[in-house]
Design a protein around this motif. Structure first.
Motif, PDB file in Angstrom:
ATOM      1  N   GLY A  82       0.821  -1.200   0.000  1.00 51.95           N
ATOM      2  CA  GLY A  82       0.000   0.000   0.000  1.00 51.95           C
ATOM      3  C   GLY A  82       0.858   1.255   0.000  1.00 51.95           C
ATOM      4  N   PHE A  83       0.332   2.335  -0.551  1.00 50.65           N
ATOM      5  CA  PHE A  83       1.078   3.597  -0.573  1.00 50.65           C
ATOM      6  C   PHE A  83       0.122   4.760  -0.759  1.00 50.65           C
ATOM      7  CE2 PHE A  83       0.513   2.721  -5.004  1.00 50.65           C
ATOM      8  CZ  PHE A  83       0.610   3.920  -5.691  1.00 50.65           C
ATOM      9  N   ASP A  84       0.606   5.939  -0.464  1.00 56.68           N
ATOM     10  CA  ASP A  84      -0.162   7.171  -0.620  1.00 56.68           C
ATOM     11  C   ASP A  84       0.119   7.723  -2.020  1.00 56.68           C
ATOM     12  OD1 ASP A  84      -1.082   9.808  -0.642  1.00 56.68           O
ATOM     13  OD2 ASP A  84      -0.545  10.165   1.452  1.00 56.68           O
ATOM     14  N   MET A  85      -0.884   7.702  -2.887  1.00 51.80           N
ATOM     15  CA  MET A  85      -0.676   8.129  -4.270  1.00 51.80           C
ATOM     16  C   MET A  85      -0.265   9.591  -4.358  1.00 51.80           C
ATOM     17  SD  MET A  85      -3.516   6.193  -6.616  1.00 51.80           S
ATOM     18  CE  MET A  85      -2.552   6.490  -8.109  1.00 51.80           C
ATOM     19  N   GLU A  86      -0.796  10.414  -3.472  1.00 57.77           N
ATOM     20  CA  GLU A  86      -0.458  11.835  -3.525  1.00 57.77           C
ATOM     21  C   GLU A  86       0.987  12.068  -3.080  1.00 57.77           C
ATOM     22  OE1 GLU A  86      -2.421  16.149  -2.269  1.00 57.77           O
ATOM     23  OE2 GLU A  86      -3.414  14.274  -1.724  1.00 57.77           O
ATOM     24  N   ALA A  87       1.462  11.235  -2.128  1.00 61.29           N
ATOM     25  CA  ALA A  87       2.846  11.369  -1.666  1.00 61.29           C
ATOM     26  C   ALA A  87       3.842  10.822  -2.683  1.00 61.29           C
ATOM     27  CB  ALA A  87       3.020  10.649  -0.335  1.00 61.29           C
ATOM     28  N   GLU A  88       3.396   9.848  -3.498  1.00 64.49           N
ATOM     29  CA  GLU A  88       4.238   9.265  -4.549  1.00 64.49           C
ATOM     30  C   GLU A  88       3.499   9.397  -5.880  1.00 64.49           C
ATOM     31  OE1 GLU A  88       6.446   5.553  -3.516  1.00 64.49           O
ATOM     32  OE2 GLU A  88       5.058   5.503  -1.809  1.00 64.49           O
ATOM     33  N   PRO A  89       3.400  10.621  -6.402  1.00 66.03           N
ATOM     34  CA  PRO A  89       2.492  10.893  -7.514  1.00 66.03           C
ATOM     35  C   PRO A  89       2.870  10.246  -8.844  1.00 66.03           C
ATOM     36  CG  PRO A  89       3.837  12.820  -7.061  1.00 66.03           C
ATOM     37  CD  PRO A  89       4.085  11.848  -5.952  1.00 66.03           C
ATOM     38  N   ASP A  90       4.077   9.746  -8.985  1.00 67.08           N
ATOM     39  CA  ASP A  90       4.470   9.113 -10.245  1.00 67.08           C
ATOM     40  C   ASP A  90       4.477   7.589 -10.159  1.00 67.08           C
ATOM     41  OD1 ASP A  90       4.884  11.459 -11.830  1.00 67.08           O
ATOM     42  OD2 ASP A  90       6.714  11.828 -10.678  1.00 67.08           O
ATOM     43  N   ARG A  91       4.134   7.046  -9.016  1.00 62.72           N
ATOM     44  CA  ARG A  91       4.081   5.591  -8.856  1.00 62.72           C
ATOM     45  C   ARG A  91       2.721   5.076  -9.310  1.00 62.72           C
ATOM     46  NH1 ARG A  91       4.814   2.219  -3.137  1.00 62.72           N
ATOM     47  NH2 ARG A  91       3.974   0.227  -3.913  1.00 62.72           N
ATOM     48  N   VAL A  92       2.707   4.081 -10.190  1.00 61.54           N
ATOM     49  CA  VAL A  92       1.435   3.549 -10.685  1.00 61.54           C
ATOM     50  C   VAL A  92       0.788   2.694  -9.610  1.00 61.54           C
ATOM     51  CG1 VAL A  92       2.110   3.639 -13.105  1.00 61.54           C
ATOM     52  CG2 VAL A  92       2.519   1.546 -11.789  1.00 61.54           C
ATOM     53  N   PHE A  93      -0.524   2.634  -9.642  1.00 60.39           N
ATOM     54  CA  PHE A  93      -1.290   1.878  -8.653  1.00 60.39           C
ATOM     55  C   PHE A  93      -0.925   0.401  -8.696  1.00 60.39           C
ATOM     56  CE2 PHE A  93      -5.066  -0.329  -7.086  1.00 60.39           C
ATOM     57  CZ  PHE A  93      -5.332   0.371  -5.914  1.00 60.39           C
TER      58      PHE A  93
ATOM     59  N   PRO B  49       0.769  -2.654 -11.993  1.00 62.66           N
ATOM     60  CA  PRO B  49       1.131  -2.789 -13.408  1.00 62.66           C
ATOM     61  C   PRO B  49      -0.072  -2.618 -14.317  1.00 62.66           C
ATOM     62  CG  PRO B  49       2.246  -4.463 -12.115  1.00 62.66           C
ATOM     63  CD  PRO B  49       1.307  -3.759 -11.166  1.00 62.66           C
ATOM     64  N   GLN B  50       0.123  -1.885 -15.410  1.00 65.62           N
ATOM     65  CA  GLN B  50      -0.917  -1.522 -16.374  1.00 65.62           C
ATOM     66  C   GLN B  50      -1.928  -0.545 -15.778  1.00 65.62           C
ATOM     67  OE1 GLN B  50      -2.614  -4.863 -18.536  1.00 65.62           O
ATOM     68  NE2 GLN B  50      -0.711  -6.037 -18.309  1.00 65.62           N
ATOM     69  N   GLY B  51      -1.619  -0.016 -14.600  1.00 67.27           N
ATOM     70  CA  GLY B  51      -2.486   0.963 -13.959  1.00 67.27           C
ATOM     71  C   GLY B  51      -1.968   2.372 -14.170  1.00 67.27           C
ATOM     72  N   GLU B  52      -2.363   3.250 -13.289  1.00 63.53           N
ATOM     73  CA  GLU B  52      -2.155   4.675 -13.490  1.00 63.53           C
ATOM     74  C   GLU B  52      -1.585   5.303 -12.224  1.00 63.53           C
ATOM     75  OE1 GLU B  52      -4.986   7.625 -16.060  1.00 63.53           O
ATOM     76  OE2 GLU B  52      -5.920   6.570 -14.380  1.00 63.53           O
ATOM     77  N   SER B  53      -0.813   6.356 -12.384  1.00 68.80           N
ATOM     78  CA  SER B  53      -0.299   7.124 -11.255  1.00 68.80           C
ATOM     79  C   SER B  53      -1.234   8.304 -10.966  1.00 68.80           C
ATOM     80  CB  SER B  53       1.102   7.645 -11.569  1.00 68.80           C
ATOM     81  OG  SER B  53       1.042   8.651 -12.580  1.00 68.80           O
ATOM     82  N   TRP B  54      -0.983   8.952  -9.834  1.00 73.95           N
ATOM     83  CA  TRP B  54      -1.738  10.164  -9.475  1.00 73.95           C
ATOM     84  C   TRP B  54      -1.574  11.235 -10.550  1.00 73.95           C
ATOM     85  CZ3 TRP B  54      -5.018  11.775  -5.650  1.00 73.95           C
ATOM     86  CH2 TRP B  54      -5.115  13.145  -5.381  1.00 73.95           C
ATOM     87  N   ASN B  55      -0.339  11.476 -10.963  1.00 78.65           N
ATOM     88  CA  ASN B  55      -0.098  12.492 -11.993  1.00 78.65           C
ATOM     89  C   ASN B  55      -0.700  12.080 -13.328  1.00 78.65           C
ATOM     90  OD1 ASN B  55       1.212  14.327 -10.356  1.00 78.65           O
ATOM     91  ND2 ASN B  55       3.270  13.557 -10.820  1.00 78.65           N
ATOM     92  N   GLY B  56      -0.574  10.797 -13.669  1.00 73.48           N
ATOM     93  CA  GLY B  56      -1.154  10.317 -14.920  1.00 73.48           C
ATOM     94  C   GLY B  56      -2.663  10.452 -14.942  1.00 73.48           C
ATOM     95  N   PHE B  57      -3.293  10.181 -13.807  1.00 73.90           N
ATOM     96  CA  PHE B  57      -4.743  10.325 -13.688  1.00 73.90           C
ATOM     97  C   PHE B  57      -5.173  11.768 -13.934  1.00 73.90           C
ATOM     98  CE2 PHE B  57      -8.257  11.201 -10.532  1.00 73.90           C
ATOM     99  CZ  PHE B  57      -9.277  10.645 -11.296  1.00 73.90           C
ATOM    100  N   HIS B  58      -4.483  12.722 -13.329  1.00 72.77           N
ATOM    101  CA  HIS B  58      -4.850  14.120 -13.510  1.00 72.77           C
ATOM    102  C   HIS B  58      -4.599  14.587 -14.945  1.00 72.77           C
ATOM    103  CE1 HIS B  58      -5.084  14.031  -9.150  1.00 72.77           C
ATOM    104  NE2 HIS B  58      -5.747  15.170  -9.217  1.00 72.77           N
ATOM    105  N   THR B  59      -3.557  14.083 -15.555  1.00 74.57           N
ATOM    106  CA  THR B  59      -3.330  14.408 -16.969  1.00 74.57           C
ATOM    107  C   THR B  59      -4.477  13.892 -17.817  1.00 74.57           C
ATOM    108  OG1 THR B  59      -0.925  14.388 -16.718  1.00 74.57           O
ATOM    109  CG2 THR B  59      -1.791  14.050 -18.934  1.00 74.57           C
ATOM    110  N   ARG B  60      -4.913  12.659 -17.554  1.00 66.63           N
ATOM    111  CA  ARG B  60      -6.029  12.073 -18.319  1.00 66.63           C
ATOM    112  C   ARG B  60      -7.303  12.887 -18.141  1.00 66.63           C
ATOM    113  NH1 ARG B  60      -9.870   8.379 -16.404  1.00 66.63           N
ATOM    114  NH2 ARG B  60      -8.473   7.406 -14.876  1.00 66.63           N
ATOM    115  N   VAL B  61      -7.610  13.271 -16.907  1.00 68.55           N
ATOM    116  CA  VAL B  61      -8.833  14.050 -16.660  1.00 68.55           C
ATOM    117  C   VAL B  61      -8.770  15.380 -17.401  1.00 68.55           C
ATOM    118  CG1 VAL B  61     -10.188  15.261 -14.908  1.00 68.55           C
ATOM    119  CG2 VAL B  61      -9.379  12.937 -14.472  1.00 68.55           C
ATOM    120  N   GLY B  62      -7.631  16.052 -17.354  1.00 72.93           N
ATOM    121  CA  GLY B  62      -7.494  17.302 -18.097  1.00 72.93           C
ATOM    122  C   GLY B  62      -7.700  17.105 -19.585  1.00 72.93           C
ATOM    123  N   GLN B  63      -7.181  16.007 -20.110  1.00 72.07           N
ATOM    124  CA  GLN B  63      -7.316  15.739 -21.537  1.00 72.07           C
ATOM    125  C   GLN B  63      -8.755  15.420 -21.936  1.00 72.07           C
ATOM    126  OE1 GLN B  63      -4.427  12.588 -21.972  1.00 72.07           O
ATOM    127  NE2 GLN B  63      -2.747  14.018 -22.417  1.00 72.07           N
TER     128      GLN B  63
END
Length: 219
Positions: free
Chosen positions: A106-117, A119-133
């Motif tokens: 387990g980990f805090d996605m906001e504390a490690e924003p580039d770590r994917v949830f 494999p084949q998943g998404e990171s905190w930063n990647g998620f926000h990029t997707r939502v913006g797009q």
């Protein structure tokens, strides 16, 4: 373009039991279906939203919510948008949370924003990029129209962070949408700006509670 983001009704998915991505989600609870029905009845009675387009994420709890409110908006079918999903959980979708902790840690996605949830998943930063797009894409695709998109708390919160420029990480203050709450954005193409008109409208839940009280008094 007006974009009304609707959070799904109360669901079986959460931070206990099974991780509820497209495979693991077991849909709405009885309470969630009642919440969605209350929203449907409110929309039908008030005409609050005149929708040209109805969309949902590809996760069952959002699809089921959209199916319940669709008649009030004049739709029988609607597209499912992968980009309206919560954080993509990749290979962890459908695992028990306890199993996830053992397998991936387990980990805090906001504390490690580039770590994917996972494999084949998404990171905190990647998620926000997707939502913006996806917000930009919907604004371009549906110029001059009103779009209702049934999605998730994470997507709604990310829309606020992305469009209002809230820093990552934030101040510790939490913005939490209610199940079936409505958040409305407007994209002004000529000024190239977004305007937030409302956040988490949920009067229909109060109306539903009042109706239940009146019904109990009538018995």
């Amino acid at each position: 373009m007006n974009l009304v983001l609707v959070r799904h009704g109360a669901a079986h998915a959460g931070f206990h039991g099974v991780i509820g991505g497209p495979r693991g989600c077991a849909g709405l609870t009885d309470v969630g279906r009642e919440q969605a029905a209350a929203l449907r009845d409110h929309l039908a009675r008030t005409g609050r939203v005149r929708a040209d387009v109805l969309l949902s994420s590809t996760i069952p709890r959002a699809i089921e919510t959209a199916e319940i409110i669709a008649p009030a908006l004049g739709f029988e079918t609607f597209p499912h948008e992968h980009d309206l999903c919560e954080v993509h959980t990749g290979e962890a979708d459908g695992l028990e949370w306890a199993e996830y902790g053992v397998k991936y840690g387990g980990f805090d996605m906001e504390a490690e924003p580039d770590r994917v949830f996972a494999p084949q998943g998404e990171s905190w930063n990647g998620f926000h990029t997707r939502v913006g797009q996806v917000l930009d894409r919907l604004a371009d695709e549906y110029v001059g129209r009103t779009v209702v998109a049934v999605c998730h708390a994470g997507v709604i919160m990310a829309s606020l962070r992305v469009l209002l420029g809230i820093p990552h990480p934030g101040t510790g203050t939490r913005i939490q949408p209610t199940n079936t709450g409505l958040t409305e954005w407007e994209w002004e193409k000529d000024r190239e700006r977004w305007t937030l008109h409302s956040f988490n409208e949920s009067v229909h839940l109060l109306e539903g509670a009042s109706s239940q009280v009146e019904a109990s008094h009538d018995r």
